[in-house]
Enzyme design. Structure first.
Site, PDB file in Angstrom:
ATOM      1  NE  ARG A 152      -2.085  -1.459   3.459  1.00 25.55           N
ATOM      2  CZ  ARG A 152      -2.428  -1.167   4.705  1.00 25.55           C
ATOM      3  NH1 ARG A 152      -3.580  -0.583   4.957  1.00 25.55           N
ATOM      4  NH2 ARG A 152      -1.634  -1.469   5.708  1.00 25.55           N
TER       5      ARG A 152
ATOM      6  CG  ASN B  39      -3.897  -4.604   3.789  1.00 26.75           C
ATOM      7  OD1 ASN B  39      -3.353  -4.503   2.699  1.00 26.75           O
ATOM      8  ND2 ASN B  39      -3.225  -4.559   4.921  1.00 26.75           N
TER       9      ASN B  39
END
Length: 88
Positions: free
Chosen positions: A18, A36
């Site tokens: 990320r 996520n």
């Protein structure tokens, strides 16, 4: 202007995926998020210029050094206004 959504699976959680996507999204002037999912995948939604989205697509498909990207489902997405690019 366009919008894309990627669902990325493989070893993409716990490896800086990320943060990696956020860095490249911001570098290319995109807004959106990376988060996520409970199944171990990562969802990325980005809005911006089509060329920048194509560049980000390459980074999403590659992932950071510790990642092992197995599958990427890329779709045209709803154009939503975001303030920056965030990790959720």
């Amino acid at each position: 202007m366009g919008a894309r959504r990627w669902l990325v699976s493989g070893r993409v959680q716990g490896v800086g995926f990320r943060n990696y996507v956020q860095k490249h999204a911001l570098k290319n002037g995109l807004s959106g998020y990376a988060k996520n999912l409970e199944d171990g995948s990562v969802e990325v939604h980005a809005v911006g210029e089509d060329t920048a989205l194509q560049i980000l697509s390459g980074y999403v498909r590659r992932g950071p050094m510790l990642a092992d990207v197995r599958t990427v489902d890329e779709q045209v997405a709803e154009h939503v206004r975001y303030d920056g690019f965030h990790i959720r």
